[in-house]
Design a protein around this motif. Structure first.
Motif, PDB file in Angstrom:
ATOM      1  N   THR A 143       0.817  -1.206   0.000  1.00 44.50           N
ATOM      2  CA  THR A 143       0.000   0.000   0.000  1.00 44.50           C
ATOM      3  C   THR A 143       0.854   1.260   0.000  1.00 44.50           C
ATOM      4  O   THR A 143       0.580   2.217  -0.734  1.00 44.50           O
ATOM      5  CB  THR A 143      -0.933   0.010   1.232  1.00 44.50           C
ATOM      6  N   PHE A 144       1.905   1.271   0.814  1.00 37.04           N
ATOM      7  CA  PHE A 144       2.797   2.434   0.845  1.00 37.04           C
ATOM      8  C   PHE A 144       3.467   2.644  -0.516  1.00 37.04           C
ATOM      9  O   PHE A 144       3.604   3.774  -0.987  1.00 37.04           O
ATOM     10  CB  PHE A 144       3.866   2.255   1.921  1.00 37.04           C
ATOM     11  N   GLU A 145       3.890   1.564  -1.145  1.00 31.16           N
ATOM     12  CA  GLU A 145       4.539   1.683  -2.452  1.00 31.16           C
ATOM     13  C   GLU A 145       3.553   2.155  -3.521  1.00 31.16           C
ATOM     14  O   GLU A 145       3.937   2.876  -4.451  1.00 31.16           O
ATOM     15  CB  GLU A 145       5.177   0.353  -2.841  1.00 31.16           C
ATOM     16  N   ALA A 146       2.284   1.759  -3.391  1.00 31.83           N
ATOM     17  CA  ALA A 146       1.260   2.249  -4.314  1.00 31.83           C
ATOM     18  C   ALA A 146       1.104   3.760  -4.170  1.00 31.83           C
ATOM     19  O   ALA A 146       0.919   4.482  -5.157  1.00 31.83           O
ATOM     20  CB  ALA A 146      -0.064   1.550  -4.053  1.00 31.83           C
ATOM     21  N   MET A 147       1.193   4.238  -2.951  1.00 30.57           N
ATOM     22  CA  MET A 147       1.096   5.679  -2.710  1.00 30.57           C
ATOM     23  C   MET A 147       2.278   6.406  -3.346  1.00 30.57           C
ATOM     24  O   MET A 147       2.121   7.486  -3.934  1.00 30.57           O
ATOM     25  CB  MET A 147       1.055   5.942  -1.211  1.00 30.57           C
ATOM     26  N   LEU A 148       3.467   5.831  -3.251  1.00 31.61           N
ATOM     27  CA  LEU A 148       4.648   6.449  -3.841  1.00 31.61           C
ATOM     28  C   LEU A 148       4.556   6.494  -5.361  1.00 31.61           C
ATOM     29  O   LEU A 148       5.057   7.427  -6.003  1.00 31.61           O
ATOM     30  CB  LEU A 148       5.904   5.679  -3.415  1.00 31.61           C
ATOM     31  N   MET A 149       3.909   5.478  -5.939  1.00 31.27           N
ATOM     32  CA  MET A 149       3.732   5.457  -7.387  1.00 31.27           C
ATOM     33  C   MET A 149       2.735   6.531  -7.832  1.00 31.27           C
ATOM     34  O   MET A 149       2.778   7.016  -8.965  1.00 31.27           O
ATOM     35  CB  MET A 149       3.224   4.093  -7.829  1.00 31.27           C
ATOM     36  N   GLN A 150       1.854   6.926  -6.939  1.00 33.39           N
ATOM     37  CA  GLN A 150       0.757   7.826  -7.285  1.00 33.39           C
ATOM     38  C   GLN A 150       1.173   9.283  -7.334  1.00 33.39           C
ATOM     39  O   GLN A 150       0.708  10.042  -8.174  1.00 33.39           O
ATOM     40  CB  GLN A 150      -0.385   7.661  -6.273  1.00 33.39           C
ATOM     41  N   SER A 151       2.054   9.709  -6.403  1.00 35.68           N
ATOM     42  CA  SER A 151       2.381  11.129  -6.344  1.00 35.68           C
ATOM     43  C   SER A 151       3.779  11.342  -5.780  1.00 35.68           C
ATOM     44  O   SER A 151       4.471  10.403  -5.410  1.00 35.68           O
ATOM     45  CB  SER A 151       1.347  11.873  -5.497  1.00 35.68           C
ATOM     46  N   SER A 152       4.173  12.624  -5.690  1.00 34.90           N
ATOM     47  CA  SER A 152       5.530  13.003  -5.297  1.00 34.90           C
ATOM     48  C   SER A 152       5.606  13.419  -3.838  1.00 34.90           C
ATOM     49  O   SER A 152       4.651  13.945  -3.273  1.00 34.90           O
ATOM     50  CB  SER A 152       6.009  14.165  -6.176  1.00 34.90           C
ATOM     51  N   ASP A 153       6.764  13.214  -3.232  1.00 36.73           N
ATOM     52  CA  ASP A 153       6.939  13.601  -1.841  1.00 36.73           C
ATOM     53  C   ASP A 153       7.018  15.121  -1.665  1.00 36.73           C
ATOM     54  O   ASP A 153       7.035  15.617  -0.553  1.00 36.73           O
ATOM     55  CB  ASP A 153       8.191  12.945  -1.243  1.00 36.73           C
ATOM     56  N   GLU A 154       7.080  15.859  -2.782  1.00 37.30           N
ATOM     57  CA  GLU A 154       7.141  17.309  -2.678  1.00 37.30           C
ATOM     58  C   GLU A 154       5.784  17.900  -2.278  1.00 37.30           C
ATOM     59  O   GLU A 154       5.699  19.036  -1.848  1.00 37.30           O
ATOM     60  CB  GLU A 154       7.581  17.903  -4.027  1.00 37.30           C
ATOM     61  N   GLU A 155       4.726  17.134  -2.406  1.00 38.81           N
ATOM     62  CA  GLU A 155       3.390  17.655  -2.155  1.00 38.81           C
ATOM     63  C   GLU A 155       3.132  17.890  -0.668  1.00 38.81           C
ATOM     64  O   GLU A 155       2.497  18.865  -0.303  1.00 38.81           O
ATOM     65  CB  GLU A 155       2.338  16.690  -2.716  1.00 38.81           C
ATOM     66  N   ASP A 156       3.569  16.981   0.170  1.00 36.88           N
ATOM     67  CA  ASP A 156       3.287  17.075   1.609  1.00 36.88           C
ATOM     68  C   ASP A 156       4.451  16.442   2.351  1.00 36.88           C
ATOM     69  O   ASP A 156       4.497  15.230   2.545  1.00 36.88           O
ATOM     70  CB  ASP A 156       1.977  16.362   1.929  1.00 36.88           C
ATOM     71  N   VAL A 157       5.380  17.272   2.789  1.00 37.37           N
ATOM     72  CA  VAL A 157       6.609  16.777   3.410  1.00 37.37           C
ATOM     73  C   VAL A 157       6.302  15.958   4.658  1.00 37.37           C
ATOM     74  O   VAL A 157       6.870  14.879   4.868  1.00 37.37           O
ATOM     75  CB  VAL A 157       7.548  17.955   3.752  1.00 37.37           C
ATOM     76  N   ASP A 158       5.403  16.457   5.503  1.00 40.13           N
ATOM     77  CA  ASP A 158       5.084  15.762   6.754  1.00 40.13           C
ATOM     78  C   ASP A 158       4.482  14.390   6.480  1.00 40.13           C
ATOM     79  O   ASP A 158       4.876  13.391   7.097  1.00 40.13           O
ATOM     80  CB  ASP A 158       4.122  16.601   7.591  1.00 40.13           C
ATOM     81  N   LEU A 159       3.554  14.329   5.538  1.00 38.71           N
ATOM     82  CA  LEU A 159       2.900  13.063   5.209  1.00 38.71           C
ATOM     83  C   LEU A 159       3.897  12.056   4.668  1.00 38.71           C
ATOM     84  O   LEU A 159       3.918  10.891   5.082  1.00 38.71           O
ATOM     85  CB  LEU A 159       1.782  13.295   4.188  1.00 38.71           C
ATOM     86  N   TYR A 160       4.757  12.490   3.744  1.00 37.50           N
ATOM     87  CA  TYR A 160       5.689  11.555   3.125  1.00 37.50           C
ATOM     88  C   TYR A 160       6.849  11.196   4.052  1.00 37.50           C
ATOM     89  O   TYR A 160       7.453  10.125   3.912  1.00 37.50           O
ATOM     90  CB  TYR A 160       6.188  12.104   1.784  1.00 37.50           C
ATOM     91  N   THR A 161       7.152  12.052   5.003  1.00 38.64           N
ATOM     92  CA  THR A 161       8.128  11.686   6.034  1.00 38.64           C
ATOM     93  C   THR A 161       7.596  10.503   6.837  1.00 38.64           C
ATOM     94  O   THR A 161       8.299   9.509   7.066  1.00 38.64           O
ATOM     95  CB  THR A 161       8.399  12.882   6.965  1.00 38.64           C
TER      96      THR A 161
END
Length: 252
Positions: A143-161
């Motif tokens: 599930t986490f990898e699916a999220m990474l495929m969907q969008s960039s970590d630049e969108e929400d630093v706190d969320l992607y951290t």
């Protein structure tokens, strides 16, 4: 005769000039009334075109925001009876179930939200986190990898951290140590002042019996975690590791 006609024409002109402002005012009032009537008609048309389902959804969200999660779930279910594909309702119901500590129900709600094509990254993150908490680490990683495929970590630093931290933790639980290190390193790239990934990396390196990796990670942790309560304990560990490393070098 001519004089009478001239006087009549003159009198008419005088009356026209005298009544001119009144006529203009009356025309302005008529135009204003027409505009007001048009606006009222538009408001009525707008009220008639409001989506009842959207209104019900907004009311349910307001109840949710007020903290009445049980009632919010009830309202969400009523909405889904009308439209089972309403992804935002499934997503919010997942949040409500999480607040009620009903993890299994929350997972099912989030799965439905994803099934109906929600693009909300929080849904994937929450679902992955729930899987991780329930020990379903393979599902969490997927599930986490699916999220990474969907969008960039630049969108929400706190969320992607938080995402990379939990991805690293899930890999660690599966003993995927190299993948865990990679995930923690991504955290250091996104959030350069975050100390947590360095501590986690030290634990992974310890599992790999990599003393140098442990020492380097703990040193970075101390640098980033200024004023942390465990700093003295970490310093003691570093001293012990350094002494052990020197002894090993002497033996070699």
């Amino acid at each position: 005769m001519y004089w009478i006609r001239f006087c009549a024409i003159t009198l008419a002109a005088i009356l026209l000039v005298a009544n001119g402002p009144a006529i203009a005012q009356e025309e302005a009032m008529q135009e204003e009334a027409i505009q007001e009537e048009t606006v009222q008609q538009e408001d009525v048309m707008q009220e008639e075109t409001v989506d009842p389902l959207q209104m019900a959804y907004e009311e349910a969200v307001a109840i949710h925001d007020d903290g009445d999660w049980e009632l919010a779930v009830k309202r969400y279910k009523e909405i889904l009876k009308q439209d089972k594909t309403h992804a935002a309702t499934h997503a919010n119901m997942g949040l409500a179930y999480m607040s009620l500590d009903k993890r299994g129900d929350a997972i099912n709600a989030y799965k439905k939200a994803i099934e109906y094509n929600t693009e909300d990254g929080d849904v994937l993150y929450n679902l992955g986190t729930l899987y991780h908490e329930k020990g379903k680490h393979d599902d969490a990683i997927k599930t986490f990898e699916a999220m990474l495929m969907q969008s960039s970590d630049e969108e929400d630093v706190d969320l992607y951290t938080k995402l990379y931290l939990n991805l690293g933790n899930a890999h660690f639980k599966k003993k995927h140590y190299d993948q865990a290190i990679e995930a923690y390193q991504e955290v250091t790239r996104i959030d350069s002042v975050n100390a947590e990934p360095y501590f986690n990396m030290a634990i992974v390196y310890a599992k790999q019996k990599d003393a140098d990796g442990v020492i380097a990670s703990l040193q970075m942790y101390i640098d980033k975690a200024d004023g942390a309560e465990d700093t003295d304990q970490i310093q003691m560990w570093l001293a012990q590791l350094g002494a052990a490393s020197e002894t090993t070098d002497e033996d070699n």
